[in-house]
Design a protein around this motif. Sequence first.
Motif, PDB file in Angstrom:
ATOM      1  N   ASN A 115      -9.467   0.606   3.775  1.00 25.96           N
ATOM      2  CA  ASN A 115      -8.923   1.891   4.207  1.00 25.96           C
ATOM      3  C   ASN A 115      -9.947   2.677   5.015  1.00 25.96           C
ATOM      4  O   ASN A 115      -9.600   3.390   5.969  1.00 25.96           O
ATOM      5  N   ALA A 116     -11.221   2.556   4.629  1.00 23.60           N
ATOM      6  CA  ALA A 116     -12.284   3.313   5.287  1.00 23.60           C
ATOM      7  C   ALA A 116     -12.497   2.880   6.735  1.00 23.60           C
ATOM      8  O   ALA A 116     -12.953   3.672   7.565  1.00 23.60           O
ATOM      9  N   ILE A 117     -12.146   1.637   7.055  1.00 32.26           N
ATOM     10  CA  ILE A 117     -12.363   1.106   8.399  1.00 32.26           C
ATOM     11  C   ILE A 117     -11.671   1.954   9.457  1.00 32.26           C
ATOM     12  O   ILE A 117     -12.237   2.310  10.490  1.00 32.26           O
ATOM     13  N   PHE A 118     -10.400   2.307   9.200  1.00 33.18           N
ATOM     14  CA  PHE A 118      -9.616   3.029  10.193  1.00 33.18           C
ATOM     15  C   PHE A 118      -9.318   4.482   9.818  1.00 33.18           C
ATOM     16  O   PHE A 118      -8.553   5.148  10.490  1.00 33.18           O
ATOM     17  N   LYS A 119      -9.934   4.957   8.743  1.00 32.31           N
ATOM     18  CA  LYS A 119      -9.642   6.307   8.268  1.00 32.31           C
ATOM     19  C   LYS A 119      -9.889   7.371   9.336  1.00 32.31           C
ATOM     20  O   LYS A 119      -9.024   8.209   9.622  1.00 32.31           O
ATOM     21  N   GLU A 120     -11.098   7.348   9.934  1.00 35.61           N
ATOM     22  CA  GLU A 120     -11.426   8.355  10.940  1.00 35.61           C
ATOM     23  C   GLU A 120     -10.523   8.248  12.164  1.00 35.61           C
ATOM     24  O   GLU A 120     -10.124   9.256  12.759  1.00 35.61           O
ATOM     25  N   ILE A 121     -10.177   7.019  12.534  1.00 38.30           N
ATOM     26  CA  ILE A 121      -9.308   6.810  13.687  1.00 38.30           C
ATOM     27  C   ILE A 121      -7.934   7.410  13.427  1.00 38.30           C
ATOM     28  O   ILE A 121      -7.357   8.084  14.286  1.00 38.30           O
ATOM     29  N   THR A 131       0.996  13.404  14.543  1.00 36.99           N
ATOM     30  CA  THR A 131       1.608  12.455  13.616  1.00 36.99           C
ATOM     31  C   THR A 131       1.076  12.702  12.200  1.00 36.99           C
ATOM     32  O   THR A 131       0.176  13.507  11.996  1.00 36.99           O
ATOM     33  N   ASN A 132       1.644  11.977  11.247  1.00 35.30           N
ATOM     34  CA  ASN A 132       1.250  12.177   9.854  1.00 35.30           C
ATOM     35  C   ASN A 132       1.082  10.843   9.141  1.00 35.30           C
ATOM     36  O   ASN A 132       1.599  10.631   8.054  1.00 35.30           O
ATOM     37  N   PHE A 133       0.339   9.933   9.775  1.00 35.59           N
ATOM     38  CA  PHE A 133       0.130   8.616   9.180  1.00 35.59           C
ATOM     39  C   PHE A 133      -0.845   8.704   8.015  1.00 35.59           C
ATOM     40  O   PHE A 133      -1.788   9.494   8.032  1.00 35.59           O
ATOM     41  N   SER A 134      -0.621   7.885   7.012  1.00 32.63           N
ATOM     42  CA  SER A 134      -1.490   7.878   5.832  1.00 32.63           C
ATOM     43  C   SER A 134      -2.775   7.115   6.117  1.00 32.63           C
ATOM     44  O   SER A 134      -2.774   6.125   6.854  1.00 32.63           O
ATOM     45  N   THR A 135      -3.875   7.578   5.532  1.00 31.49           N
ATOM     46  CA  THR A 135      -5.153   6.888   5.692  1.00 31.49           C
ATOM     47  C   THR A 135      -5.364   5.841   4.599  1.00 31.49           C
ATOM     48  O   THR A 135      -6.371   5.156   4.575  1.00 31.49           O
ATOM     49  N   THR A 136      -4.394   5.732   3.693  1.00 31.20           N
ATOM     50  CA  THR A 136      -4.467   4.728   2.628  1.00 31.20           C
ATOM     51  C   THR A 136      -3.440   3.636   2.885  1.00 31.20           C
ATOM     52  O   THR A 136      -2.236   3.858   2.765  1.00 31.20           O
ATOM     53  N   ASN A 137      -3.904   2.463   3.252  1.00 27.79           N
ATOM     54  CA  ASN A 137      -3.013   1.338   3.510  1.00 27.79           C
ATOM     55  C   ASN A 137      -2.910   0.389   2.319  1.00 27.79           C
ATOM     56  O   ASN A 137      -1.883  -0.257   2.132  1.00 27.79           O
ATOM     57  N   PHE A 138      -3.994   0.321   1.527  1.00 26.04           N
ATOM     58  CA  PHE A 138      -4.016  -0.594   0.386  1.00 26.04           C
ATOM     59  C   PHE A 138      -4.582   0.089  -0.850  1.00 26.04           C
ATOM     60  O   PHE A 138      -5.411   0.990  -0.751  1.00 26.04           O
ATOM     61  N   SER A 139      -4.132  -0.376  -2.002  1.00 24.96           N
ATOM     62  CA  SER A 139      -4.726   0.069  -3.265  1.00 24.96           C
ATOM     63  C   SER A 139      -4.545  -1.038  -4.293  1.00 24.96           C
ATOM     64  O   SER A 139      -3.624  -1.860  -4.184  1.00 24.96           O
ATOM     65  N   HIS A 150       0.653   0.212   1.152  1.00 25.03           N
ATOM     66  CA  HIS A 150       1.316   1.479   1.436  1.00 25.03           C
ATOM     67  C   HIS A 150       1.767   1.535   2.889  1.00 25.03           C
ATOM     68  O   HIS A 150       1.125   0.969   3.779  1.00 25.03           O
ATOM     69  N   PHE A 151       2.862   2.220   3.123  1.00 24.95           N
ATOM     70  CA  PHE A 151       3.375   2.362   4.495  1.00 24.95           C
ATOM     71  C   PHE A 151       4.186   3.649   4.573  1.00 24.95           C
ATOM     72  O   PHE A 151       5.221   3.778   3.925  1.00 24.95           O
ATOM     73  N   LYS A 152       3.693   4.600   5.340  1.00 25.67           N
ATOM     74  CA  LYS A 152       4.378   5.880   5.488  1.00 25.67           C
ATOM     75  C   LYS A 152       4.907   5.994   6.909  1.00 25.67           C
ATOM     76  O   LYS A 152       4.139   6.049   7.865  1.00 25.67           O
ATOM     77  N   TYR A 153       6.220   6.050   7.049  1.00 24.26           N
ATOM     78  CA  TYR A 153       6.836   6.115   8.371  1.00 24.26           C
ATOM     79  C   TYR A 153       6.794   7.533   8.917  1.00 24.26           C
ATOM     80  O   TYR A 153       6.905   8.502   8.160  1.00 24.26           O
TER      81      TYR A 153
END
Length: 228
Positions: A115-121, A131-139, A150-153
Amino acid sequence: MLRKSFNYLVLFFCISLCTSCFEILEEVTLKPDGSGAVMITFNMSKSKSKIASLMLLDSVNGYKIPSEDDIDETLKDVQLHLEKTPGISNIKKTKDYKNYIFSISCDFKNVDNINAIFKEIIVKQNKKEGTNFSTTNFSYDKTSSMFKRHFKYDQVVKKTFYNLKSEDKKVFNDASYTCIYRFADKVKNVSNKNAKVSPNQTAVMLRTQVLDLILGEKSLENNIELIK
């Protein structure tokens, strides 16, 4: 560095806008302790003849076509960015200009590192585009043995798509996004009805058309419960 990492995605987006057949492959191999490996692959092999011709041009339909040097430089920048990300190691990249398949992989100590890889991007993208994309893709919860994708449309994606030219929209007709998750333990249950569990019950695959993701008709959201 962050900007150049984002350009990695932009470069391949520009190429994909000139061909309607490409696949993005997301692979995660997870160990019981929460560590593992991740690989992202961009596969345009089904359109390699057309892309080879396009790569000889400067631009098509207003989109700049990146050169091999552009792609090489961006892959290098992504690798440097990953090297500075905590918990990330064993970074590898592959490039196949004959079949136009590109991938980058690394090991992680826990899924939060991914998640940290693309968080800042993602944060910068949300601020810039509204937009309102989530910075958490996996847990991953070791106690409950639950791995989540995780996937937030965001409806802005659909609006942006409808603002594209008709020819550009066609690009996504045959594009796909495939997720493959591998585990040491067997899979007990998956929440996404479109996900398929392997015969040996240690892997899960979810293949979705990119257009369905853009229109919000399908989701990558998936809760995968493992047998303790």
